[in-house]
Design an enzyme around this catalytic site. Structure first.
Site, short mmCIF file in Angstrom:
data_model
loop_
_atom_site.label_atom_id
_atom_site.label_comp_id
_atom_site.label_asym_id
_atom_site.label_seq_id
_atom_site.Cartn_x
_atom_site.Cartn_y
_atom_site.Cartn_z
N ARG A 58 48.23 15.72 41.20
CA ARG A 58 48.86 14.82 42.19
C ARG A 58 47.84 14.31 43.21
O ARG A 58 48.06 13.28 43.82
CB ARG A 58 49.96 15.56 42.94
N LYS A 161 49.35 31.38 30.41
CA LYS A 161 50.37 32.36 30.73
C LYS A 161 50.80 32.18 32.19
O LYS A 161 50.01 31.60 32.94
CB LYS A 161 49.87 33.78 30.46
N HIS A 191 43.94 35.24 27.08
CA HIS A 191 42.48 35.29 27.07
C HIS A 191 41.94 36.62 26.55
O HIS A 191 40.80 36.71 26.13
CB HIS A 191 41.89 34.91 28.44
N LYS A 195 38.35 38.04 23.70
CA LYS A 195 37.27 38.97 24.06
C LYS A 195 36.65 39.51 22.78
O LYS A 195 37.36 39.81 21.82
CB LYS A 195 37.83 40.12 24.91
N ASP A 248 52.61 40.49 34.29
CA ASP A 248 51.24 39.98 34.40
C ASP A 248 50.33 40.53 33.29
O ASP A 248 49.49 39.81 32.77
CB ASP A 248 50.67 40.36 35.77
N HIS A 253 48.70 40.74 27.51
CA HIS A 253 47.41 41.33 27.14
C HIS A 253 47.55 42.72 26.49
O HIS A 253 46.98 42.99 25.44
CB HIS A 253 46.50 41.46 28.36
N LYS A 352 46.40 47.50 39.55
CA LYS A 352 45.42 46.87 40.45
C LYS A 352 44.99 47.92 41.48
O LYS A 352 45.72 48.86 41.75
CB LYS A 352 46.04 45.67 41.15
C1 BG6 Z 1 45.09 37.88 34.09
C2 BG6 Z 1 46.00 38.45 35.13
O1 BG6 Z 1 45.81 37.36 33.02
O2 BG6 Z 1 44.22 38.91 33.63
C3 BG6 Z 1 45.21 39.04 36.28
O3 BG6 Z 1 46.86 37.42 35.61
C4 BG6 Z 1 44.22 40.04 35.76
O4 BG6 Z 1 46.06 39.62 37.24
C5 BG6 Z 1 43.40 39.46 34.63
O5 BG6 Z 1 43.38 40.40 36.84
C6 BG6 Z 1 42.54 40.53 33.99
O6 BG6 Z 1 41.68 39.93 33.07
P1 BG6 Z 1 40.27 40.57 32.74
O7 BG6 Z 1 39.71 39.67 31.70
O8 BG6 Z 1 39.49 40.57 34.02
O9 BG6 Z 1 40.55 41.96 32.26
#
Ligand code: BG6
Length: 500
Positions: A58, A161, A191, A195, A248, A253, A352
């Site tokens: 925007r 995501k 993602h 890896k 999250d 993941h 976290k």
């Molecule tokens: C993200 C989450 O998808 O992955 C984050 O939203 C998290 O909260 C992150 O910190 C962790 O990714 P990585 O590659 O640092 O393990």
């Protein structure tokens, strides 16, 4: 360890000429991840022979202003100014509002650019925007013909995501996207799949014959899937307050790490065959039921320390409600009801503000059946363990027993390890570069397929419902000081999974 040969590679070749359209171009994800990834691909010769990158959002900006904005954000990285200048010639900015008229203008702009740059009508749309805009953008693209592939070019949509926030919303989002895009055109990002060590899990399992015979309930006592993070919520409270650790990290993941560890060998190495096997594992997950052994423990970090540095509690982080009930930690014990894994506990854990960042899959083998040396040595013999580590190192480690040199009989636990960094000097492509490259080549291997994502949500949604019902036992939040391994109740399991 020495590498015996260079091995064979899955070679994507160079992607077709194309236009990459990034929605959310003025945001953090674009400047922090997407553009650096595309630039890294450019400097390594992995971009198509002809390409344009069009930033859309925007904000009012010119293409020149956009290039300048990106360069400033990248200035803390080592960048080769000459390569950047060449790369930046392919960067454009086109402001949009999320309405049909604006998308019609965008479509005309993209058609002209395509003619000019000879990109064959191929387009990849990346949705680096808040999730509420995914259905809006998907529908608008379709309504102005940008999802069509009739003219010979391809059209693909990359969705970040979170893909939904429960089963119903994920199904709804899939339905909306499928009005204009077919499944082949949709790429749902995780993602973690990009890896190196995560991809290596399949190679390790299925390109070696020694592991598969012991990869089952007869030899494995438990499996741990760990994604511990040192960082707190940072400036992402707006998103995190709505998602918490289960949405999250677990739904996407950790679930991917679990299925890669537990799946059966696919019949061939092709995206659909692999996705079929992954889906089967999620279907076999035992419905979450504490009466049948499943467990969950949720936590939230309070004030603490990292070395000498005092750390605020989650509820004092900017943007977090002072009485927030969002979990920042979860440990889940679950089971896979099939022949291979019956009654083997799988521990999934993420949080976290833990002691340090550790991402790993732990395969704990059973103890030897006859304790030959234990009687003589009067010591406990530790069982073998295989650790597939993604962080702090990309490595695979096998822990086993040896004899201490000398005349006395002593056992010594040793580790045989393989670290990527010791054997490969070429820096591997960052996870974002990989997913963008695969999107451009149309390879679905590193993305979620519709059934997988819906199955994952159908397993997790009832758990979330129980957890969000705060009066239930599962919904109780256990506090832990920032900078520790989580709530005291999980200390033993964390020790077991992390050797700490
Ligand atoms: C993200 C989450 O998808 O992955 C984050 O939203 C998290 O909260 C992150 O910190 C962790 O990714 P990585 O590659 O640092 O393990």
């Amino acid at each position: 360890m020495t590498a015996r040969d260079t091995g064979s590679r899955r070679n994507h070749g160079t992607p077709d000429p194309c236009t990459i359209v990034i929605f959310g171009a003025s945001g953090d994800l674009t400047s922090r991840k997407l553009i650096p990834a595309l630039f890294a691909m450019y400097t390594r010769g992995r971009m198509p022979s002809a390409f344009s990158i069009v930033g859309c959002s925007r904000s009012r900006m010119t293409s020149e202003g956009f290039r300048q904005h990106l360069l400033e954000r990248m200035s803390d990285q080592e960048i080769d100014r000459n390569s950047w200048a060449d790369f930046a010639e392919n960067l454009y900015y086109h402001p949009v509002t999320y309405e049909r008229d604006s998308f019609q203008i965008l479509a005309a702009f993209l058609r002209d650019l395509d003619q000019q740059k000879k990109t064959g009508g191929n387009r990849m749309f990346d949705l680096a925007v808040p999730p509420a805009l995914y259905p809006v953008i998907g529908t608008l693209l379709g309504s102005v013909g940008l999802a069509d592939e009739e003219a010979g070019g391809w059209s693909r949509i990359i969705v970040e995501k979170p893909f939904g926030r429960d089963l119903d919303s994920a199904v709804e989002l899939n339905n909306i996207l499928h009005v204009h895009f077919n499944e082949e055109q949709i790429f749902r990002i995780d993602h973690y799949l990009a890896k190196e060590t995560v991809q290596n899990t399949l190679i390790l399992r299925f390109a070696n014959s020694i592991l598969e015979p012991v990869w089952n309930r007869h030899y494995i006592e438990y499996v741990g899937i760990v994604a511990a993070e040192e960082l707190g919520v940072g400036n992402r409270a707006g998103y995190y307050e709505q998602s918490g650790v289960l949405r999250d990290m677990f739904q996407n993941h950790l679930m991917q790490l679990l299925v890669l560890t537990a799946m059966e060998p696919p019949s061939h190495y092709e995206a659909d065959a692999v996705q079929d096997e992954k889906a089967k594992v999620i279907r076999c997950l035992r419905e979450f039921n504490p009466d049948r052994g499943s467990r969950i423990l949720l936590g939230q970090y309070g004030e603490g320390r990292q070395g000498d540095i005092p750390l605020p509690g989650y509820r004092s982080e900017p943007g977090v409600a002072p009485d927030s009930a969002t979990p920042t930690f979860a440990l889940m014990k679950l089971f896979i009801d099939n022949w291979r894994w019956q009654d083997v506990p799988f521990y999934m854990v993420s949080g976290k503000r833990l002691k340090r960042k550790e991402t790993r899959i732990v395969i704990q083998f059973r103890e030897v059946p006859h304790r030959l040396f234990e009687d003589v040595l009067d010591t406990r013999i530790r069982a073998n363990r295989l650790v597939i580590e993604t962080f702090p190192e990309e490595a695979v480690r096998l822990h086993f027993q040896t004899k201490d040199p000398g005349t006395e009989l002593h056992l010594r636990p040793m580790t045989m390890d393989f670290a990527y960094s010791e054997h490969y000097t070429e820096a591997s492509l960052d996870a974002y570069a990989r997913v963008l490259l695969d999107g451009m080549t149309g390879d679905h291997m590193l993305f979620w397929r519709q059934d997988g994502i819906e199955l994952s949500w159908s397993f997790l949604t009832p758990v979330l419902e129980q957890c969000e019902e705060c009066r239930s036992a599962t919904g109780r939040l256990h506090p832990y000081p920032a900078g520790t391994w989580g709530p005291p109740e999980v200390r033993e399991v964390m020790h077991m999974l992390l050797d700490d």
